[in-house]
Structures are given as C-alpha cells and as structure tokens.
Design a protein around this motif. Structure first.
Motif, mmCIF file in Angstrom:
data_model
loop_
_atom_site.group_PDB
_atom_site.id
_atom_site.type_symbol
_atom_site.label_atom_id
_atom_site.label_comp_id
_atom_site.label_asym_id
_atom_site.label_seq_id
_atom_site.Cartn_x
_atom_site.Cartn_y
_atom_site.Cartn_z
ATOM 1 N N TYR A 164 -0.564 10.455 7.778
ATOM 2 C CA TYR A 164 -1.754 9.734 7.347
ATOM 3 C C TYR A 164 -1.341 8.388 6.736
ATOM 4 O O TYR A 164 -0.445 8.328 5.882
ATOM 5 N N TYR A 165 -2.013 7.345 7.186
ATOM 6 C CA TYR A 165 -1.745 5.992 6.724
ATOM 7 C C TYR A 165 -2.995 5.401 6.085
ATOM 8 O O TYR A 165 -4.108 5.643 6.553
ATOM 9 N N CYS A 166 -2.782 4.583 5.059
ATOM 10 C CA CYS A 166 -3.891 3.790 4.552
ATOM 11 C C CYS A 166 -3.641 2.332 4.922
ATOM 12 O O CYS A 166 -2.492 1.906 5.100
ATOM 13 N N ALA A 167 -4.731 1.599 5.058
ATOM 14 C CA ALA A 167 -4.662 0.212 5.482
ATOM 15 C C ALA A 167 -5.781 -0.572 4.813
ATOM 16 O O ALA A 167 -6.781 0.017 4.369
ATOM 17 N N ALA A 168 -5.607 -1.898 4.760
ATOM 18 C CA ALA A 168 -6.575 -2.746 4.068
ATOM 19 C C ALA A 168 -6.957 -3.935 4.938
ATOM 20 O O ALA A 168 -6.125 -4.491 5.670
ATOM 21 N N GLY B 154 0.171 0.888 4.759
ATOM 22 C CA GLY B 154 1.121 1.636 3.958
ATOM 23 C C GLY B 154 2.108 2.370 4.856
ATOM 24 O O GLY B 154 2.014 2.321 6.095
ATOM 25 N N GLN B 155 3.001 3.115 4.224
ATOM 26 C CA GLN B 155 4.106 3.726 4.962
ATOM 27 C C GLN B 155 3.768 5.100 5.537
ATOM 28 O O GLN B 155 4.521 5.598 6.354
ATOM 29 N N GLY B 156 2.695 5.712 5.131
ATOM 30 C CA GLY B 156 2.314 7.007 5.673
ATOM 31 C C GLY B 156 2.778 8.177 4.828
ATOM 32 O O GLY B 156 3.815 8.113 4.166
ATOM 33 N N LEU C 272 0.866 -1.169 0.000
ATOM 34 C CA LEU C 272 0.000 0.000 0.000
ATOM 35 C C LEU C 272 0.901 1.217 0.000
ATOM 36 O O LEU C 272 1.766 1.350 0.874
ATOM 37 N N GLN C 273 0.701 2.084 -0.956
ATOM 38 C CA GLN C 273 1.551 3.260 -1.108
ATOM 39 C C GLN C 273 0.697 4.515 -0.959
ATOM 40 O O GLN C 273 -0.093 4.847 -1.842
ATOM 41 N N ALA C 274 0.870 5.206 0.164
ATOM 42 C CA ALA C 274 0.149 6.458 0.392
ATOM 43 C C ALA C 274 0.961 7.624 -0.153
ATOM 44 O O ALA C 274 2.186 7.661 0.007
ATOM 45 N N SER C 275 0.284 8.567 -0.765
ATOM 46 C CA SER C 275 0.959 9.746 -1.311
ATOM 47 C C SER C 275 -0.003 10.923 -1.317
ATOM 48 O O SER C 275 -1.200 10.766 -1.055
ATOM 49 N N GLY C 276 0.546 12.102 -1.603
ATOM 50 C CA GLY C 276 -0.282 13.288 -1.730
ATOM 51 C C GLY C 276 -0.216 14.245 -0.565
ATOM 52 O O GLY C 276 -0.836 15.304 -0.591
ATOM 53 N N GLY C 277 0.520 13.885 0.464
ATOM 54 C CA GLY C 277 0.646 14.788 1.595
ATOM 55 C C GLY C 277 1.475 16.006 1.250
ATOM 56 O O GLY C 277 2.061 16.097 0.174
#
Length: 125
Positions: A93-97, A116-118, A3-8
């Motif tokens: 912010y982290y995403c998770a599944a 994800g890594q945050g 999971l790859q979080a981005s956009g911060g």
C-alpha cells in the motif's frame, strides 16, 4: 517532500489494520492524499483518496464499506482504517499527494506528484 506510509502487517481474514501516511516538506492541507495498492503480478490500483478539507472522499468499489479514510491536518497525517480484511486485500500500500483546487478527490495514480515508499499488508485466509 516526504511521505511515510506505515502500519502494515500480517493479519487474518476478517481482521483490521490502520495505515498511516505522515507527510512533510509541503503544505499538507492544500493537498489531496490518495492510497493505492499493488499486488504481485497486478497493476497498481486506487483504493481511496481524500481532499484537503477531509470532507470529500473516494473509495474503490472493492473496499467501500470496509475501509475508511481520514486526515488530521494538524498532524500532517492521513489514515486508512481497514476492517473486514480479505486475502485479496494483500498488497503493498502506497500513499501519494497531489495539489488539487476543486472537484472530487483525484483517483488516478498518474496525476499524483509525490509518493511514499509503501507498506506491506498481508491477509491470511
């Protein structure tokens, strides 16, 4: 599984950001995806989550009316549109599944399997 979080980023109060969570390595459209955040010195808290179909969503009271979660199963991606940002939204912010068969979107971080890594969100006043 990834999971790859981005956009911060850094934004002024009242501004907007859109976070993305790109997933790979599992059957994305079977999974509930959640967004969580953790500010320095505070516990991780649930922000929003969305069921596999995208129809059922959850929002924490602190973000209701300002944040919108959505997903594009064709792109294996979940988005978190954040408007009217406040300094208290500052956090990683982290995403998770998590695989979920029924019911409203799971909102408890302990139940999520993959993380994800945050991505850092900083809102200046």
């Amino acid at each position: 599984v990834q999971l790859q979080a981005s956009g911060g980023g850094l934004v002024q109060a009242g501004g907007s950001l859109r976070l993305s969570c790109a997933a790979s390595g599992f059957t994305f459209d079977y999974y509930t995806i959640g967004w969580f955040r953790q500010a320095p010195g505070k516990e991780r808290e649930g922000v929003s989550s969305i069921r596999d179909s995208g129809v059922s969503t959850y929002y924490a009271d602190s973000v209701k009316g300002r944040f919108t979660i959505s997903r594009d199963n064709a792109k294996n991606t979940v988005y978190l549109q954040m408007n009217s940002l406040k300094p208290e939204d500052t956090a990683v912010y982290y995403c998770a599944a998590v695989a979920q068969d029924y019911g409203p979107p799971i909102r408890t971080d302990a139940e999520y399997d993959y993380w994800g890594q945050g991505t850092q969100v900083t809102v200046s006043s």
